[in-house]
Motif scaffolding. Structure first.
Motif, PDB file in Angstrom:
ATOM      1  N   CYS A  27       9.007  -1.817  -3.342  1.00 17.08           N
ATOM      2  CA  CYS A  27       8.971  -2.340  -2.379  1.00 17.08           C
ATOM      3  C   CYS A  27       9.292  -0.892  -2.066  1.00 17.08           C
ATOM      4  O   CYS A  27       9.957  -0.023  -1.790  1.00 17.08           O
ATOM      5  N   GLY A  28       8.072   0.436  -1.013  1.00 14.18           N
ATOM      6  CA  GLY A  28       8.244   1.407  -1.032  1.00 14.18           C
ATOM      7  C   GLY A  28       9.510   2.041   0.085  1.00 14.18           C
ATOM      8  O   GLY A  28      10.154   2.767   1.000  1.00 14.18           O
ATOM      9  N   VAL A 198       7.801   8.507   0.608  1.00 15.01           N
ATOM     10  CA  VAL A 198       9.198   8.630  -0.529  1.00 15.01           C
ATOM     11  C   VAL A 198       8.710   8.656  -1.225  1.00 15.01           C
ATOM     12  O   VAL A 198       9.331   8.792  -2.459  1.00 15.01           O
ATOM     13  N   ALA A 199       7.662   9.709  -1.670  1.00 18.83           N
ATOM     14  CA  ALA A 199       6.925  10.145  -2.650  1.00 18.83           C
ATOM     15  C   ALA A 199       7.122  11.618  -3.019  1.00 18.83           C
ATOM     16  O   ALA A 199       7.424  12.452  -3.753  1.00 18.83           O
ATOM     17  N   TYR A 200       8.230  11.813  -2.478  1.00 18.65           N
ATOM     18  CA  TYR A 200       8.588  13.598  -1.689  1.00 18.65           C
ATOM     19  C   TYR A 200      10.439  13.387  -1.670  1.00 18.65           C
ATOM     20  O   TYR A 200      10.718  13.469   0.098  1.00 18.65           O
ATOM     21  N   CYS A 224       5.377   4.513   3.908  1.00 17.09           N
ATOM     22  CA  CYS A 224       6.205   3.839   2.649  1.00 17.09           C
ATOM     23  C   CYS A 224       5.071   2.971   1.857  1.00 17.09           C
ATOM     24  O   CYS A 224       4.839   2.108   2.386  1.00 17.09           O
ATOM     25  N   PRO A 225       4.630   3.014   0.912  1.00 17.98           N
ATOM     26  CA  PRO A 225       3.429   2.768   0.194  1.00 17.98           C
ATOM     27  C   PRO A 225       4.229   0.827   0.140  1.00 17.98           C
ATOM     28  O   PRO A 225       5.947   0.587  -0.441  1.00 17.98           O
ATOM     29  N   ASP A 235       4.529  -0.668 -10.084  1.00 15.72           N
ATOM     30  CA  ASP A 235       5.175   0.860 -10.653  1.00 15.72           C
ATOM     31  C   ASP A 235       4.567   1.841 -10.216  1.00 15.72           C
ATOM     32  O   ASP A 235       4.477   3.055 -10.969  1.00 15.72           O
ATOM     33  N   LYS A 236       3.302   1.530  -9.288  1.00 12.43           N
ATOM     34  CA  LYS A 236       2.786   3.171  -8.480  1.00 12.43           C
ATOM     35  C   LYS A 236       3.181   3.130  -7.250  1.00 12.43           C
ATOM     36  O   LYS A 236       1.978   4.077  -6.709  1.00 12.43           O
ATOM     37  N   THR A 237       3.960   2.679  -6.250  1.00 10.51           N
ATOM     38  CA  THR A 237       4.180   3.585  -5.669  1.00 10.51           C
ATOM     39  C   THR A 237       4.484   4.728  -5.156  1.00 10.51           C
ATOM     40  O   THR A 237       3.718   5.451  -4.299  1.00 10.51           O
TER      41      THR A 237
END
Ligand code: SF4
Ligand code: MG
Length: 314
Positions: A27-28, A198-200, A224-225, A235-237
C-alpha cells in the motif's frame, strides 16, 4: 530552519506509524504515512478524514499511530484541523498549557482533499491556519472499492468508469491540478506547497519538515501507488512511483514563496506507454488513447515549466 535528512540511512529510526494495520500489501499511502510520521516525530497530531488511511488503519478500534490521531468526516478534515490548531494557539497564549505548539497534520486522501473535502481544505488554507495539509493521492476512492475521483488519470478503469462501447477509454476526463489551486489559485496564506512521491522518501520527508516549519498552512501532494486500485503486483509500488516520474505522469516540485523548484528532474521523459503497460487499469487502452495521454503529459510539462526532452505523440 528544520533539520534536513541527507539520506535514508540517516532518517530517524523511531517509528510513529507502526505495523499491525490492515492496509493491502504494498500500500503506497501506508508507506507515505510511515515516512511522514517518521519525519514529523513525537510532537505531532494527525487528523484523518475518511479514506483508506482511516478505514484500513482503524479496524476493531485499534490504530497504528504512536502519536495522537483523530478521525474527521471525509468532508471536513480541513475544518477539524483548523479547530485543533486554533485551540492550541489559544491555550498556549492564555498560559493554560505549557506545551510547545505541535505539528498538526491533516492526512486526507484525494477525495478528502480535492473533491468531497475541498471546501474545508480550501477554507483552512485560505484562513491561514498553522497546519500541514497532506493529500495522499491514490487516484481513486479506494476504501469503498475503487470508484473514480477527480485524480483518477485519463484512461483508467474504476468501478464507475468501466471501458465499454460508448466510452472505450474508460475515464474520459483529465485530473484536477491541486498545486495550481492551493499554491497559485487564490490561497495567498499558503507559502509552501510541494508534490512528492513514496518512491523518493528523502525528498518526501524533507518536504514534511519544511512544510511544518512554515507558520501557517502548507500543502503537500503525495503520489501513492495503490496495488489494488491500479492493478499491479504488491512488490512494485516504489518501482511504479519512479516510473510515474520518469514518464511525466507525476512531476516533483515545490513552490516556496512563489518560487518554483523541480526537485527531481528526469533527463528526458520516457514514453507514457511504458507506464501504462504496467497496470491492469489501463489494459484496454488503444494507441489513440495512449497518444492522447502523451499529448496531455507534453502539454503539462510545458505548462508547469519543466524543460525536458519530450517523447513524440504518435
Ligand atoms: Fe492501500 Fe489501495 Fe489497499 Fe487502500 S486499496 S489500503 S490505498 S493499497
Ligand atoms: Mg483516494
Amino acid at each position: 530552519v528544520p533539520e534536513m535528512i541527507k539520506s535514508i540511512a540517516q532518517a530517524p529510526e523511531k517509528e510513529y506509524y507502526l505495523p499491525g494495520h490492515r492496509t493491502c500489501a504494498g500500500c503506497g499511502p501506508a508507506l507515505a504515512y510511515r515516512l511522514i510520521a517518521k519525519a514529523s516525530g513525537k510532537n505531532t497530531i494527525f487528523i484523518g478524514p475518511t479514506g483508506c488511511m482511516y478505514v484500513a488503519n482503524t479496524s476493531y478500534a485499534c490504530g497504528p499511530w504512536a502519536v495522537p490521531w483523530t478521525h474527521a468526516q471525509i468532508t471536513n478534515g480541513g475544518a477539524v484541523a483548523s479547530g485543533i490548531a486554533e485551540a492550541f494557539k489559544m491555550m498556549i497564549k492564555k498560559g493554560k498549557i505549557q506545551d510547545e505548539y505541535p505539528n498538526i497534520i491533516c492526512m486526507a486522501g484525494d477525495g478528502g482533499s480535492i473533491d468531497i473535502g475541498l471546501q474545508a481544505a480550501s477554507a483552512m488554507m485560505y484562513r491561514g491556519h498553522d497546519v500541514l495539509f497532506v493529500m495522499y493521492d491514490n487516484e481513486s476512492y479506494a476504501n469503498t472499492g475503487i470508484q473514480v475521483s477527480p485524480m483518477t488519470p485519463y484512461g483508467a478503469t474504476t468501478m464507475f468508469t468501466p471501458s465499454g462501447p460508448e466510452v472505450p477509454e474508460a475515464k474520459k476526463f483529465f485530473p484536477k491540478d491541486p498545486m495550481a489551486l492551493f499554491c497559485g489559485g487564490g490561497h495567498p496564506e499558503v507559502k509552501y506547497g510541494a508534490t512528492a512521491s513514496v518512491a523518493y522518501p528523502v525528498d518526501l520527508m524533507n518536504k514534511v519538515r519544511k512544510g511544518l516549519a512554515y507558520e501557517g498552512p502548507a500543502f503537500l501532494h503525495v503520489q501513492c501507488p495503490c496495488p489494488k486500485g491500479w492493478t499491479f503486483p504488491a512488490d512494485k509500488t516504489v518501482e511504479l512511483g519512479k516510473l510515474a516520474v520518469e514518464t511525466g505522469m507525476w512531476f516533483i516540485y515545490e513552490m516556496e514563496n512563489g518560487v518554483k523548484t523541480f526537485n527531481i528532474k528526469p533527463k528526458q521523459l520516457k514514453p507514457v506507454e511504458e507506464y501504462v503497460q504496467t497496470q491492469g487499469r489501463f489494459s484496454h487502452l488503444k494507441p489513440e488513447h495512449i497518444a492522447k495521454l502523451q499529448a496531455w503529459i507534453n502539454a503539462r510539462a510545458q505548462f508547469i515549466g519543466m524543460e525536458v526532452p519530450l517523447p513524440p505523440v504518435r
